[in-house]
Design an enzyme around this catalytic site. Structure first.
Site, PDB file in Angstrom:
ATOM      1  N   TYR A 140      68.042  38.525 -37.679  1.00 62.66           N
ATOM      2  CA  TYR A 140      66.629  38.634 -38.080  1.00 62.66           C
ATOM      3  C   TYR A 140      66.429  39.835 -39.013  1.00 62.66           C
ATOM      4  O   TYR A 140      65.914  39.681 -40.127  1.00 62.66           O
ATOM      5  CB  TYR A 140      65.780  38.790 -36.823  1.00 62.66           C
ATOM      6  N   LYS A 144      65.735  39.473 -42.948  1.00 61.99           N
ATOM      7  CA  LYS A 144      64.457  39.908 -43.545  1.00 61.99           C
ATOM      8  C   LYS A 144      64.700  40.958 -44.629  1.00 61.99           C
ATOM      9  O   LYS A 144      63.977  41.027 -45.617  1.00 61.99           O
ATOM     10  CB  LYS A 144      63.554  40.479 -42.454  1.00 61.99           C
ATOM     11  N   SER A 184      52.576  39.104 -24.590  1.00 65.85           N
ATOM     12  CA  SER A 184      52.475  37.791 -23.937  1.00 65.85           C
ATOM     13  C   SER A 184      53.192  37.819 -22.585  1.00 65.85           C
ATOM     14  O   SER A 184      52.690  37.286 -21.588  1.00 65.85           O
ATOM     15  CB  SER A 184      53.047  36.694 -24.840  1.00 65.85           C
TER      16      SER A 184
HETATM   17  N1  LIG Z   1      54.091  38.348 -34.771  1.00 63.03           N
HETATM   18  C1  LIG Z   1      54.558  39.525 -35.133  1.00 63.03           C
HETATM   19  O1  LIG Z   1      54.316  40.523 -34.448  1.00 63.03           O
HETATM   20  C2  LIG Z   1      55.373  39.671 -36.391  1.00 63.03           C
HETATM   21  C3  LIG Z   1      55.856  40.946 -36.713  1.00 63.03           C
HETATM   22  C4  LIG Z   1      56.608  41.098 -37.875  1.00 63.03           C
HETATM   23  C5  LIG Z   1      56.837  40.034 -38.717  1.00 63.03           C
HETATM   24  N2  LIG Z   1      56.350  38.808 -38.383  1.00 63.03           N
HETATM   25  C6  LIG Z   1      56.674  37.708 -39.304  1.00 63.03           C
HETATM   26  O2  LIG Z   1      55.553  36.858 -39.458  1.00 63.03           O
HETATM   27  C7  LIG Z   1      55.985  35.502 -39.577  1.00 63.03           C
HETATM   28  C8  LIG Z   1      55.279  34.643 -38.546  1.00 63.03           C
HETATM   29  O3  LIG Z   1      55.586  35.106 -37.249  1.00 63.03           O
HETATM   30  P1  LIG Z   1      54.888  34.524 -35.939  1.00 63.03           P
HETATM   31  O4  LIG Z   1      54.741  35.630 -34.987  1.00 63.03           O
HETATM   32  O5  LIG Z   1      53.702  33.733 -36.335  1.00 63.03           O
HETATM   33  O6  LIG Z   1      56.051  33.596 -35.381  1.00 63.03           O
HETATM   34  P2  LIG Z   1      56.061  32.028 -35.044  1.00 63.03           P
HETATM   35  O7  LIG Z   1      57.393  31.730 -34.483  1.00 63.03           O
HETATM   36  O8  LIG Z   1      54.856  31.682 -34.229  1.00 63.03           O
HETATM   37  O9  LIG Z   1      55.871  31.382 -36.466  1.00 63.03           O
HETATM   38  C9  LIG Z   1      56.942  31.078 -37.318  1.00 63.03           C
HETATM   39  C10 LIG Z   1      56.714  29.679 -37.845  1.00 63.03           C
HETATM   40  O10 LIG Z   1      57.762  29.364 -38.761  1.00 63.03           O
HETATM   41  C11 LIG Z   1      58.214  28.041 -38.494  1.00 63.03           C
HETATM   42  N3  LIG Z   1      59.600  27.938 -38.943  1.00 63.03           N
HETATM   43  C12 LIG Z   1      60.709  28.540 -38.430  1.00 63.03           C
HETATM   44  N4  LIG Z   1      61.801  28.192 -39.126  1.00 63.03           N
HETATM   45  C13 LIG Z   1      61.361  27.358 -40.110  1.00 63.03           C
HETATM   46  C14 LIG Z   1      62.020  26.651 -41.160  1.00 63.03           C
HETATM   47  N5  LIG Z   1      63.345  26.757 -41.361  1.00 63.03           N
HETATM   48  N6  LIG Z   1      61.263  25.878 -41.985  1.00 63.03           N
HETATM   49  C15 LIG Z   1      59.922  25.763 -41.800  1.00 63.03           C
HETATM   50  N7  LIG Z   1      59.258  26.401 -40.823  1.00 63.03           N
HETATM   51  C16 LIG Z   1      59.966  27.195 -40.011  1.00 63.03           C
HETATM   52  C17 LIG Z   1      58.080  27.886 -36.993  1.00 63.03           C
HETATM   53  O11 LIG Z   1      58.055  26.545 -36.561  1.00 63.03           O
HETATM   54  C18 LIG Z   1      56.746  28.615 -36.748  1.00 63.03           C
HETATM   55  O12 LIG Z   1      55.650  27.762 -36.867  1.00 63.03           O
HETATM   56  C19 LIG Z   1      57.511  35.509 -39.402  1.00 63.03           C
HETATM   57  O13 LIG Z   1      58.109  35.472 -40.682  1.00 63.03           O
HETATM   58  C20 LIG Z   1      57.790  36.833 -38.747  1.00 63.03           C
HETATM   59  O14 LIG Z   1      59.048  37.327 -39.093  1.00 63.03           O
HETATM   60  C21 LIG Z   1      55.643  38.606 -37.230  1.00 63.03           C
END
Ligand SMILES: NC(=O)c1ccc[n+]([C@@H]2O[C@H](COP(=O)([O-])OP(=O)(O)OC[C@H]3O[C@@H](n4cnc5c(N)ncnc54)[C@H](O)[C@@H]3O)[C@@H](O)[C@H]2O)c1
Length: 308
Positions: A140, A144, A184
């Site tokens: 990851y 990234k 969560s």
């Molecule tokens: N939630 C946080 O605290 C947080 C922190 C830092 C970065 N992020 C980044 O924000 C983004 C969203 O995170 P989130 O918390 O909503 O996670 P999440 O897992 O709920 O959302 C990720 C989405 O991407 C989709 N996905 C995964 N692989 C895929 C692929 N190959 N093709 C198409 N869709 C794909 C999943 O089905 C999901 O709907 C991510 O890129 C994550 O790295 C989130």
């Protein structure tokens, strides 16, 4: 276009863009996302959902791309680490290629994980990070980091209009109940009356940003001048120890769950806190929602989910 639009953050972003009367194309392979997250949007004439894996090229006409597709919690991204790197890296290449072809502005949802287990606190955007390239989080973190590299190389080499935000821990309704993320986890354990798991002594700190604040920052970043690609930290600088968070959740859920301590997982950062000076200056943004105000709707969401 929002990739990962059926996920936790993506579905809130889609909702916000539709409220702003934008036409939204949501792209998701539903790996960690779900139709339930976007069910309310499917009725909207502004919304379209396309099931697609971003590791494969996509040919559509769009003006702006928010690239969020990537499993985000250790439980999910370590499930298939090779696929996680592919999603970050091939996904970025494919979406950048699309942006180049249709001359779209593209925003990358990067992460505070690019800082690894940081040696400086709080982290500013100029800090290069402290990442173990062969550890279990590397699929990851390094994925990234490589995506950021690709964004900036497309920017330098092809004059692509890019935006990079580094997101710190964000929470809110539609988080996954079983993804091992601390907010969560604690809420679900408290509501079930199960033991609340604290890793280590519980003195490690995290900062928590409510999802509405995060979405506002992403939309503002997308609207900045072309000469500001970022990266910019987005998060809430208020720091809480895991013990403080657990006690707050216990009090708000009126739970009688017990706290139990377990060993720290490998490469778990001891402290993570954003320096959001740049976001304040360039986006005129700072988080507005305090921890308890954000926990309230989040707890209500999980209460309903567990009762269903
Ligand atoms: N939630 C946080 O605290 C947080 C922190 C830092 C970065 N992020 C980044 O924000 C983004 C969203 O995170 P989130 O918390 O909503 O996670 P999440 O897992 O709920 O959302 C990720 C989405 O991407 C989709 N996905 C995964 N692989 C895929 C692929 N190959 N093709 C198409 N869709 C794909 C999943 O089905 C999901 O709907 C991510 O890129 C994550 O790295 C989130």
């Amino acid at each position: 276009m929002v990739t990962g639009g059926a996920g936790f953050l993506g579905s809130h972003l889609c909702t916000r863009l539709i409220a702003d009367k934008r036409d939204v194309l949501c792209i998701d392979n539903l790996f960690t996302g779900s139709r339930n997250n976007i069910r309310a949007l499917l009725e909207s004439p502004y919304f379209e959902f396309q099931r697609h894996d971003v590791t494969f090229p996509l040919y559509v006409e769009v003006a702006q791309i928010y690239n969020l597709a990537c499993p985000a919690s250790p439980v999910h991204y370590q499930h298939d680490p090779v696929q996680t790197t592919k999603t970050s890296v091939h996904g970025a290449i494919n979406m950048l290629g699309l942006a180049k072809r249709v001359k779209a502005r593209i925003l990358q949802a990067s992460t505070s994980e690019v800082y690894g287990d940081p040696a400086v606190h709080p982290q500013t955007e100029s800090y290069w990070g402290n990442v173990n390239p062969i550890g279990i989080r590397a699929c990851y973190d390094e994925g990234k980091r490589c995506a950021e590299t690709l964004f900036f190389d497309y920017h330098r080499q092809h004059a692509l209009d890019i935006k990079v935000v580094r997101i710190f821990n964000t929470y809110g309704p539609r988080m996954h109940p079983n993804d091992g993320r601390v907010v969560s986890n604690f809420i679900v354990q408290a509501l079930r009356g199960a033991d609340i798991t604290i890793f280590g002594d519980g003195q490690q700190t995290r900062s928590f940003c409510y999802v509405d604040d995060l979405v506002e920052a992403m939309v503002r970043m997308m609207a900045t001048d072309r000469d500001f690609p970022g990266p910019v930290n987005i998060g809430n600088p208020g720091e809480y120890t895991m013990l403080q968070l657990a006690e707050t959740v216990l009090r708000m859920t009126k739970s009688r769950a017990r706290l139990v301590h377990k060993p720290l997982p490998s490469d778990d950062p001891k402290q993570r806190c954003p320096d959001i000076t740049l976001a304040r200056e360039r986006l005129n943004w700072q988080p507005k929602v305090g921890l308890e105000d954000g926990l309230e709707p989040t707890i209500a969401y999980f209460r309903e989910l567990l009762a269903a």
